[in-house]
Design a protein around this motif. Structure first.
Motif, PDB file in Angstrom:
ATOM      1  N   SER A   1      55.878  34.539  36.060  1.00 29.93           N
ATOM      2  CA  SER A   1      55.470  34.732  34.898  1.00 29.93           C
ATOM      3  C   SER A   1      54.996  36.226  34.705  1.00 29.93           C
ATOM      4  O   SER A   1      55.295  37.186  33.785  1.00 29.93           O
ATOM      5  N   ILE A   2      53.829  36.656  35.602  1.00 34.16           N
ATOM      6  CA  ILE A   2      53.672  37.847  35.452  1.00 34.16           C
ATOM      7  C   ILE A   2      54.434  38.856  36.061  1.00 34.16           C
ATOM      8  O   ILE A   2      54.643  40.017  35.357  1.00 34.16           O
ATOM      9  N   TYR A   3      55.241  38.592  37.022  1.00 36.44           N
ATOM     10  CA  TYR A   3      56.334  39.518  37.523  1.00 36.44           C
ATOM     11  C   TYR A   3      57.465  39.793  36.330  1.00 36.44           C
ATOM     12  O   TYR A   3      57.691  41.050  36.307  1.00 36.44           O
ATOM     13  N   ASP A   4      57.843  38.956  35.395  1.00 36.31           N
ATOM     14  CA  ASP A   4      58.576  39.333  34.368  1.00 36.31           C
ATOM     15  C   ASP A   4      58.136  40.072  33.353  1.00 36.31           C
ATOM     16  O   ASP A   4      58.907  41.016  32.981  1.00 36.31           O
ATOM     17  N   LYS A   5      56.667  40.041  33.227  1.00 42.15           N
ATOM     18  CA  LYS A   5      56.026  41.042  32.170  1.00 42.15           C
ATOM     19  C   LYS A   5      55.832  42.516  33.032  1.00 42.15           C
ATOM     20  O   LYS A   5      55.961  43.579  32.372  1.00 42.15           O
ATOM     21  N   TRP A   6      55.616  42.419  34.132  1.00 51.75           N
ATOM     22  CA  TRP A   6      55.778  43.508  34.854  1.00 51.75           C
ATOM     23  C   TRP A   6      56.939  44.623  35.203  1.00 51.75           C
ATOM     24  O   TRP A   6      56.905  45.622  34.564  1.00 51.75           O
ATOM     25  N   THR A   7      57.972  43.702  35.142  1.00 49.13           N
ATOM     26  CA  THR A   7      59.356  44.344  35.242  1.00 49.13           C
ATOM     27  C   THR A   7      59.827  44.962  33.787  1.00 49.13           C
ATOM     28  O   THR A   7      60.604  45.783  33.750  1.00 49.13           O
TER      29      THR A   7
ATOM     30  N   MET B   1      41.908  47.056  46.284  1.00 45.04           N
ATOM     31  CA  MET B   1      41.835  46.057  45.194  1.00 45.04           C
ATOM     32  C   MET B   1      42.460  46.758  43.921  1.00 45.04           C
ATOM     33  O   MET B   1      43.278  46.140  43.192  1.00 45.04           O
ATOM     34  N   PHE B   2      41.948  48.031  44.000  1.00 45.01           N
ATOM     35  CA  PHE B   2      42.358  48.653  42.576  1.00 45.01           C
ATOM     36  C   PHE B   2      43.855  49.083  42.694  1.00 45.01           C
ATOM     37  O   PHE B   2      44.483  49.403  41.604  1.00 45.01           O
ATOM     38  N   LYS B   3      44.576  49.228  43.672  1.00 47.41           N
ATOM     39  CA  LYS B   3      45.865  49.594  44.027  1.00 47.41           C
ATOM     40  C   LYS B   3      46.752  48.444  43.679  1.00 47.41           C
ATOM     41  O   LYS B   3      47.878  48.702  43.476  1.00 47.41           O
ATOM     42  N   SER B   4      46.279  47.272  43.745  1.00 40.40           N
ATOM     43  CA  SER B   4      47.201  46.094  43.384  1.00 40.40           C
ATOM     44  C   SER B   4      47.292  45.700  42.180  1.00 40.40           C
ATOM     45  O   SER B   4      46.783  46.548  41.216  1.00 40.40           O
ATOM     46  N   HIS B   5      48.287  44.717  42.108  1.00 44.28           N
ATOM     47  CA  HIS B   5      48.382  44.287  40.653  1.00 44.28           C
ATOM     48  C   HIS B   5      47.781  42.878  40.095  1.00 44.28           C
ATOM     49  O   HIS B   5      47.607  42.874  38.867  1.00 44.28           O
ATOM     50  N   ILE B   6      47.729  42.042  41.012  1.00 41.77           N
ATOM     51  CA  ILE B   6      47.179  40.606  40.813  1.00 41.77           C
ATOM     52  C   ILE B   6      45.934  40.380  41.732  1.00 41.77           C
ATOM     53  O   ILE B   6      46.173  40.407  42.876  1.00 41.77           O
ATOM     54  N   LEU B   7      44.943  39.813  41.307  1.00 43.00           N
ATOM     55  CA  LEU B   7      43.908  39.267  42.200  1.00 43.00           C
ATOM     56  C   LEU B   7      43.713  37.880  42.297  1.00 43.00           C
ATOM     57  O   LEU B   7      43.657  37.225  41.558  1.00 43.00           O
ATOM     58  N   LEU B   8      43.496  37.522  43.528  1.00 42.24           N
ATOM     59  CA  LEU B   8      43.463  36.036  43.874  1.00 42.24           C
ATOM     60  C   LEU B   8      42.050  35.518  44.110  1.00 42.24           C
ATOM     61  O   LEU B   8      41.324  36.023  45.063  1.00 42.24           O
ATOM     62  N   ILE B   9      41.905  34.303  43.652  1.00 44.67           N
ATOM     63  CA  ILE B   9      40.855  33.613  44.085  1.00 44.67           C
ATOM     64  C   ILE B   9      41.323  31.907  44.389  1.00 44.67           C
ATOM     65  O   ILE B   9      41.303  31.322  43.465  1.00 44.67           O
ATOM     66  N   PRO B  10      41.876  31.874  45.606  1.00 41.29           N
ATOM     67  CA  PRO B  10      42.640  30.646  45.729  1.00 41.29           C
ATOM     68  C   PRO B  10      41.678  29.258  46.461  1.00 41.29           C
ATOM     69  O   PRO B  10      42.193  28.697  47.141  1.00 41.29           O
ATOM     70  N   HIS B  11      40.399  29.489  46.241  1.00 36.46           N
ATOM     71  CA  HIS B  11      39.621  28.504  46.951  1.00 36.46           C
ATOM     72  C   HIS B  11      39.836  26.953  46.335  1.00 36.46           C
ATOM     73  O   HIS B  11      40.184  26.583  45.597  1.00 36.46           O
ATOM     74  N   PHE B  12      39.758  26.192  47.652  1.00 35.17           N
ATOM     75  CA  PHE B  12      39.882  24.915  47.384  1.00 35.17           C
ATOM     76  C   PHE B  12      38.807  24.235  46.289  1.00 35.17           C
ATOM     77  O   PHE B  12      37.670  24.627  46.451  1.00 35.17           O
ATOM     78  N   LYS B  13      39.221  23.266  45.368  1.00 30.96           N
ATOM     79  CA  LYS B  13      38.236  22.780  44.625  1.00 30.96           C
ATOM     80  C   LYS B  13      37.387  21.673  45.508  1.00 30.96           C
ATOM     81  O   LYS B  13      38.013  20.603  45.739  1.00 30.96           O
ATOM     82  N   THR B  14      36.273  22.026  45.688  1.00 37.79           N
ATOM     83  CA  THR B  14      35.356  20.906  46.244  1.00 37.79           C
ATOM     84  C   THR B  14      33.932  20.902  45.708  1.00 37.79           C
ATOM     85  O   THR B  14      33.870  21.389  44.677  1.00 37.79           O
ATOM     86  N   GLU B  15      33.215  19.821  46.175  1.00 34.04           N
ATOM     87  CA  GLU B  15      31.744  19.838  45.586  1.00 34.04           C
ATOM     88  C   GLU B  15      31.186  21.086  45.734  1.00 34.04           C
ATOM     89  O   GLU B  15      30.263  21.611  44.687  1.00 34.04           O
ATOM     90  N   HIS B  16      31.201  21.961  46.877  1.00 32.50           N
ATOM     91  CA  HIS B  16      30.679  23.144  47.046  1.00 32.50           C
ATOM     92  C   HIS B  16      31.282  24.208  46.083  1.00 32.50           C
ATOM     93  O   HIS B  16      30.392  24.961  45.257  1.00 32.50           O
ATOM     94  N   SER B  17      32.698  24.228  45.973  1.00 33.94           N
ATOM     95  CA  SER B  17      33.044  25.450  45.251  1.00 33.94           C
ATOM     96  C   SER B  17      33.013  25.121  43.704  1.00 33.94           C
ATOM     97  O   SER B  17      33.060  26.024  42.663  1.00 33.94           O
ATOM     98  N   ASP B  18      32.580  23.921  43.214  1.00 34.86           N
ATOM     99  CA  ASP B  18      32.398  23.481  41.697  1.00 34.86           C
ATOM    100  C   ASP B  18      30.901  23.825  41.237  1.00 34.86           C
ATOM    101  O   ASP B  18      30.292  23.516  40.394  1.00 34.86           O
ATOM    102  N   SER B  19      30.178  24.267  42.322  1.00 35.02           N
ATOM    103  CA  SER B  19      28.874  24.759  41.864  1.00 35.02           C
ATOM    104  C   SER B  19      28.198  26.057  42.471  1.00 35.02           C
ATOM    105  O   SER B  19      26.902  26.113  42.748  1.00 35.02           O
ATOM    106  N   THR B  20      29.274  26.882  42.832  1.00 33.65           N
ATOM    107  CA  THR B  20      28.827  28.527  43.302  1.00 33.65           C
ATOM    108  C   THR B  20      29.644  29.414  42.720  1.00 33.65           C
ATOM    109  O   THR B  20      30.497  28.861  42.049  1.00 33.65           O
TER     110      THR B  20
END
Length: 389
Positions: free
Chosen positions: A349-355, A280-299
């Motif tokens: 967009s982040i890639y452009d800033k990174w380069t 995780m610390f060696k990477s550049h961007i961190l992802l939370i791609p969870h589907f938006k559901t009733e469950h993910s809207d309340s946890t």
């Protein structure tokens, strides 16, 4: 106080339960935990000064858990187990982890006068609506959505105290109560001392921008949208590191092959916390791609706060609690969960800033150090056991 926690799975591991046990022990409480035993572990042992009690459970009884509201087998297993433990130890409180076994807590409150604390890790009825094993023909026969929602309401009313993991969950269940003051938010925040020694690796020095995901892999984690975004970003030197395991892994690998982005993804499989954190610390961007559901809207996932502590930009979907905290703390960017093109645009967009050598650091670190950490949530947990119900 002498507290019995009840957890309907093997233990350890469970990071939330571990944090709660340690905090209660350090505050001078006696903690026991009852769980089942499917890994041939010791039937009784000490774990960080708590006593763990394990009882073997057959595959039949384990599978009946999904239909526990219609058939008594699963509850009977736990009634017998808890009764014997309470006869031996005479507990002051019963702390039930998650909704399914709340009935046991309500019964022991009524029969033995125990303080009943219901710790809702999840929006359980909503979780069942997206769980494949419940949505099949047999699952639908055994489990009724209407019955689970009524059961949740009844158990919240029966409990002396209710713990939830995020403000949105408190708002959701408050409508069941005339007095919602018995609902406490104890979130899935990190113990800072556990992560201090892990912050040793800097971002990988390479010509590729590295995206990182760590956690379970099932359909509703949304990683298939990440793979689609990579297919839309074929001209950019971007690579995704996916750390974890789960039922959807095979389909993700096939999708990556079909979309011809296998070379852009490394599936690391399950890794211990130390190894996952290093990646995780060696990477550049961190992802939370969870589907938006009733469950993910309340946890809220543990990884959000772990991610924030790196200071790296987080790209997350528009699930309400995640979006609220990321926007509040300036720790990343939000995209439409069902729009891989939107995710691809943010990566570009982040890639452009990174380069260009621009700093990618976000504002999450300070927010975790000052607010979103276990030292603060621990105070809320301990306050529950200072008061008589």
């Amino acid at each position: 106080m002498k507290i019995l926690m009840v957890l309907d799975r093997d233990f350890p591991p469970d990071i939330r339960v571990e944090h709660e046990i340690n905090s209660l022990i350090n505050a001078g409480h006696q903690v026991h935990l009852a769980c089942f035993n499917r890994k041939n572990a010791a039937s009784r042992e000490k774990w960080n000064e708590a006593i763990i009690h394990r009882k073997p459970i057959s595959s039949f009884f384990h599978k009946t858990s999904v239909g526990c509201l219609k058939f008594p087998f699963y509850f009977n297993f736990w009634r017998s187990f808890i009764s014997k433990l309470n006869q031996e130890y005479n507990f002051d409180a019963i702390h039930i982890h998650d909704l399914p076994l709340a009935q046991i807590g309500a019964e022991f409150k009524a029969s033995h006068g125990l303080q009943f604390v219901l710790d809702l890790h999840e929006n359980w009825p909503a979780l069942l609506t997206i769980s494949p094993h419940v949505q099949g023909p047999l699952g639908k026969l055994l489990s009724s959505d209407k019955q689970w929602r009524q059961y949740e309401q009844d158990m919240i009313q029966a409990a002396d105290n209710v713990i939830v993991v995020v403000e949105e969950s408190k708002d959701r269940i408050s409508r069941y109560l005339d007095n919602p003051s018995k609902i406490y938010v104890v979130s899935n925040t990190p113990v800072l001392s556990e992560l201090e020694n892990l912050q040793v690796s800097k971002s990988e020095s390479s010509d590729e921008l590295i995206l990182f995901y760590g956690g379970g892999i099932n359909e509703h984690r949304g990683l298939q949208q990440v793979i689609k975004a990579l297919a839309l970003s074929k001209t950019m030197p971007v690579k995704a590191w996916i750390v974890g395991d789960g039922s959807y892994l095979g389909k993700l690998k096939k999708q990556a092959k079909d979309l011809e982005v296998e070379d852009k993804i490394i599936f690391w499989g399950w890794k211990p916390l130390e190894e996952m954190t290093e990646l995780m610390f060696k990477s550049h961007i961190l992802l939370i791609p969870h589907f938006k559901t009733e469950h993910s809207d309340s946890t809220i996932p543990h990884k959000l706060f772990q991610y924030m502590l790196t200071g790296k930009p987080i790209l997350a979907t528009d699930c309400i609690p995640i979006m609220r905290i990321i926007n509040e703390t300036n720790s990343g960017f939000i995209y439409d969960y069902n729009a891989p093109s939107h995710l691809a645009e943010l990566i570009s967009s982040i890639y452009d800033k990174w380069t260009k050598g621009e700093e990618l650091k976000m504002g999450g670190v300070r927010s975790v150090l000052e607010k979103y950490n276990w030292a603060n949530d621990e105070k809320v947990l301990l306050s529950i056991y200072k008061e008589k119900p």
